[in-house]
Design a protein around this motif. Structure first.
Motif, short mmCIF file in Angstrom:
data_model
loop_
_atom_site.label_atom_id
_atom_site.label_comp_id
_atom_site.label_asym_id
_atom_site.label_seq_id
_atom_site.Cartn_x
_atom_site.Cartn_y
_atom_site.Cartn_z
N ALA A 351 -0.86 6.23 6.48
CA ALA A 351 -0.51 5.97 4.97
C ALA A 351 -1.96 5.93 4.29
O ALA A 351 -2.84 5.40 4.84
CB ALA A 351 0.06 4.58 4.70
N ARG A 352 -1.83 6.38 2.90
CA ARG A 352 -2.88 6.01 1.65
C ARG A 352 -3.02 4.62 1.70
O ARG A 352 -4.12 3.85 1.62
CB ARG A 352 -2.65 6.83 0.61
CG ARG A 352 -3.96 6.78 -0.53
CD ARG A 352 -3.25 7.60 -1.60
NE ARG A 352 -4.20 7.11 -2.84
CZ ARG A 352 -4.38 6.10 -3.70
NH1 ARG A 352 -3.36 5.20 -3.37
NH2 ARG A 352 -5.26 6.23 -4.51
N ARG A 353 -1.81 4.06 1.46
CA ARG A 353 -1.82 2.50 1.11
C ARG A 353 -0.70 2.02 1.74
O ARG A 353 0.45 2.93 1.78
CB ARG A 353 -2.01 2.01 -0.34
CG ARG A 353 -3.12 2.46 -1.06
CD ARG A 353 -3.12 1.64 -2.45
NE ARG A 353 -1.97 2.26 -3.18
CZ ARG A 353 -1.32 1.79 -4.28
NH1 ARG A 353 -1.93 0.87 -4.90
NH2 ARG A 353 -0.48 2.30 -4.82
N ARG A 354 -0.60 1.03 2.28
CA ARG A 354 0.58 0.28 2.96
C ARG A 354 0.89 -0.70 2.10
O ARG A 354 0.40 -1.64 1.49
CB ARG A 354 0.31 -0.33 4.26
CG ARG A 354 0.01 0.96 5.06
CD ARG A 354 -0.22 0.41 6.68
NE ARG A 354 -0.51 1.52 7.59
CZ ARG A 354 -1.68 1.97 7.54
NH1 ARG A 354 -2.72 1.64 6.87
NH2 ARG A 354 -1.79 3.06 8.45
N VAL A 355 2.29 -0.82 1.45
CA VAL A 355 2.90 -1.72 0.31
C VAL A 355 3.99 -2.32 1.17
O VAL A 355 5.01 -1.86 1.53
CB VAL A 355 3.18 -0.97 -0.77
CG1 VAL A 355 3.83 -1.99 -1.83
CG2 VAL A 355 2.33 0.01 -1.46
N VAL A 384 -1.87 -4.98 5.07
CA VAL A 384 -1.14 -4.48 4.13
C VAL A 384 -2.12 -4.52 2.99
O VAL A 384 -2.70 -5.37 2.67
CB VAL A 384 0.21 -5.70 3.84
CG1 VAL A 384 0.68 -5.12 2.42
CG2 VAL A 384 1.03 -5.20 5.06
N ASP A 385 -1.79 -3.30 2.22
CA ASP A 385 -2.77 -3.17 1.01
C ASP A 385 -2.36 -3.83 -0.14
O ASP A 385 -2.90 -4.44 -1.16
CB ASP A 385 -3.03 -1.73 0.60
CG ASP A 385 -3.84 -1.03 1.56
OD1 ASP A 385 -5.05 -1.40 2.11
OD2 ASP A 385 -3.07 -0.21 2.33
N LEU A 386 -0.90 -3.95 -0.44
CA LEU A 386 -0.23 -4.66 -1.66
C LEU A 386 0.92 -5.46 -0.90
O LEU A 386 1.73 -4.89 -0.53
CB LEU A 386 0.19 -3.72 -2.58
CG LEU A 386 1.03 -4.18 -3.79
CD1 LEU A 386 0.09 -5.19 -4.66
CD2 LEU A 386 1.25 -2.98 -4.64
N ARG A 410 -3.80 -7.74 -5.26
CA ARG A 410 -3.00 -7.43 -4.02
C ARG A 410 -1.91 -8.01 -3.63
O ARG A 410 -1.46 -7.62 -2.56
CB ARG A 410 -4.21 -6.91 -2.98
CG ARG A 410 -5.38 -5.98 -3.58
CD ARG A 410 -4.77 -4.71 -3.55
NE ARG A 410 -5.92 -3.74 -4.08
CZ ARG A 410 -6.94 -3.41 -2.99
NH1 ARG A 410 -6.71 -3.65 -1.82
NH2 ARG A 410 -7.91 -2.34 -3.60
N LEU A 428 2.90 3.26 -7.36
CA LEU A 428 2.91 3.91 -6.24
C LEU A 428 2.45 5.48 -6.58
O LEU A 428 2.81 6.05 -7.54
CB LEU A 428 4.39 4.12 -5.60
CG LEU A 428 5.07 2.73 -5.18
CD1 LEU A 428 6.51 3.05 -4.83
CD2 LEU A 428 4.23 2.34 -3.95
N ASP A 432 1.62 6.98 -0.36
CA ASP A 432 1.64 5.36 -0.07
C ASP A 432 2.90 5.31 1.00
O ASP A 432 3.76 6.05 0.92
CB ASP A 432 1.96 4.89 -1.25
CG ASP A 432 0.86 4.43 -2.07
OD1 ASP A 432 -0.29 4.74 -1.54
OD2 ASP A 432 0.79 4.04 -3.37
N VAL A 434 5.82 2.18 1.58
CA VAL A 434 6.38 0.92 1.23
C VAL A 434 7.31 0.60 2.04
O VAL A 434 8.33 1.07 2.08
CB VAL A 434 6.63 1.18 -0.66
CG1 VAL A 434 7.70 2.19 -0.63
CG2 VAL A 434 7.41 -0.09 -1.11
#
Length: 458
Positions: A351-355, A384-386, A410, A428, A432, A434
């Motif tokens: 993932a680019r970011r994990r939400v 987890v990023d957010l 965050r 998003l 990402d 989520v």
């Protein structure tokens, strides 16, 4: 069954003529010709009000407390109890004909394990396994009543909200194989303690005969401690060296799916799961142990596990939107153990970011505040990023994340699903991933569906 046989099984009357040639159903909207309609009482509506609709759809008769001239009726005091007695009579007949019944219980993972086991057994013979979580005093009898003389394996999921519940389900259909997955925190507020949960879950192995098999998770001390409570043969599963059925060389691929070597006796066989999350290894081992106890060969079990697909909705459903955002819908239910497993699965996905969009966990009793705060800390530890905490009951999750060092912005609190959707629509971006998860009563599966709709055509 003739309606006379039905009436004798449930202790009802009068005895109308006719024969049930279809299924047993509690929903008048699904009635087909030849069906038996069970008119259940409800908080808002009474099934007896729908007897004319069932008759119009072709029902041959009904079990009801309040008869109606539209349809032949077997009158009973308690339709739920009558449903169980009818299922018990049918199960006794099928068991005498060689049906093998397998029961599964545990604080988490029951439905996922049931889905795996049902698909594995189906490769060896005709199998009935319930959709979703048919694990209570209504769903389990309906599952039993879906079996017939051609059914070789019957897989039953058994839930519990108090002592005696599983024992009662086992009286409807006594399993030949009993599988206990784990003892966790689900319904802790109702049971009072983990030891109380273990007492209730162990009712499954107590119900087994000497000729049966108890499949116990050796990695959970409370489950392994159930061994003295059963007359049946004990077969252990787990990651530990001493387990009878164990996993070695566990590895996750870049989609979060596990591969491992299934080891039992002197046999080794490769397994590559199609379900997401390392926690599925334990579920797969329990399914493997049950299938082995039912007579399947290790190589056949490994091959069938590798082919098994996710079946029940809202359990680690991974969907990539057209815009590149991936939504993981695991919103069917939640407790501390399943939340941590879902976070670990999220951490394993590229993932680019994990939400993590998390709602509250219900029925945790006096430990609820501490468990929610701990969950927020666990989310940060999982990378987890957010963290988005949805609803007033979930604010402790954000508090825990902030206390664990989540930077400003965050870990956020939103009041409801609509606010969560608005926030996520803004933040998003492609790449990402989520995760959406909460206890069933909070309905976050609706939010997950909204998020998938938001990405359509973009």
């Amino acid at each position: 069954m003739s309606l006379a046989e039905v009436a004798r099984a449930v202790g009802g009357g009068p005895v109308p003529g006719g024969t049930v040639t279809g299924r047993v159903t509690t929903d008048s909207r699904t009635v087909a010709p030849g069906d038996l309609f069970v008119a259940l009482p409800g908080e808002r509506v009474d099934g007896s009000d729908f007897l004319p609709a069932a008759a119009a759809a072709g029902a041959v008769a009904a079990l009801t407390t309040r008869p109606d001239g539209a349809l032949p009726c077997v009158v009973v005091d308690d339709p739920v109890d009558a449903l169980g007695r009818l299922a018990g009579a049918v199960h006794a007949r099928l068991a005498a004909g060689g049906l093998i019944t397998l029961g599964i219980t545990g604080s988490s993972g029951k439905t996922s394990t049931k889905d795996l086991l049902g698909q594995v057994l189906a490769t060896a013979g005709a199998t009935v396994s319930p959709p979703g979580s048919y694990n209570n005093e209504i769903g389990l009898p309906l599952t039993v009543l879906d079996a017939d003389a051609g059914t070789r394996f019957l897989v039953l999921e058994m839930g519990s909200r108090g002592r005696g519940h599983i024992a009662r389900l086992c009286r409807v259909a006594r399993p030949d194989v009993g599988v206990v997955l784990n003892v966790g925190s689900a319904h802790l507020g109702e049971f009072g303690s983990a030891d109380g949960i273990a007492v209730a879950k162990g009712e499954l192995v107590e119900a087994l005969s000497e000729g049966g098999t108890a499949v116990l998770n050796a990695d959970d001390p409370r489950v392994l401690g159930m061994a003295p409570r059963t007359r049946a043969r004990v077969l252990t599963t787990g990651r530990a060296d001493g387990a009878d059925v164990r996993a070695e060389d566990v590895a996750l691929d870049d989609t979060g799916r596990a591969a491992f070597t299934l080891v039992t006796g002197g046999t080794r066989a490769a397994v590559r799961l199609r379900v997401v999350g390392e926690h599925q290894v334990a579920n797969a081992l329990s399914a493997a142990g049950a299938a082995l106890a039912a007579g399947m060969a290790p190589d056949a079990v490994a091959a069938a596990l590798s082919a098994a697909e996710p079946r029940s909705r809202w359990r680690m459903e991974v969907t990539r939107r057209e815009d590149g955002v991936t939504v993981v819908n695991d919103a069917y239910n939640a407790n501390p153990e399943s939340m941590r497993a879902a976070l670990a699965a999220l951490a394993g996905l590229p993932a680019r970011r994990r939400v993590a969009v998390l709602g509250a966990m219900a029925e945790l009793g006096p430990d609820a505040a501490a468990e929610h705060e701990r969950l927020g800390r666990d989310a940060v530890a999982a990378g987890v990023d957010l963290v988005v905490a949805v609803g007033a009951d979930a604010v402790g999750i954000a508090d825990g994340a902030l206390a664990a060092g989540a930077p400003d912005g965050r870990a956020v609190r939103v009041p409801d699903r609509a606010a969560a959707r608005e926030l996520l629509t803004e933040v998003l971006v492609p790449g990402d991933v989520v995760l959406v998860k909460a206890s069933r009563s909070y309905g976050l599966e609706v939010l997950a569906a909204d998020l998938l709709g938001a990405g359509a055509g973009t």
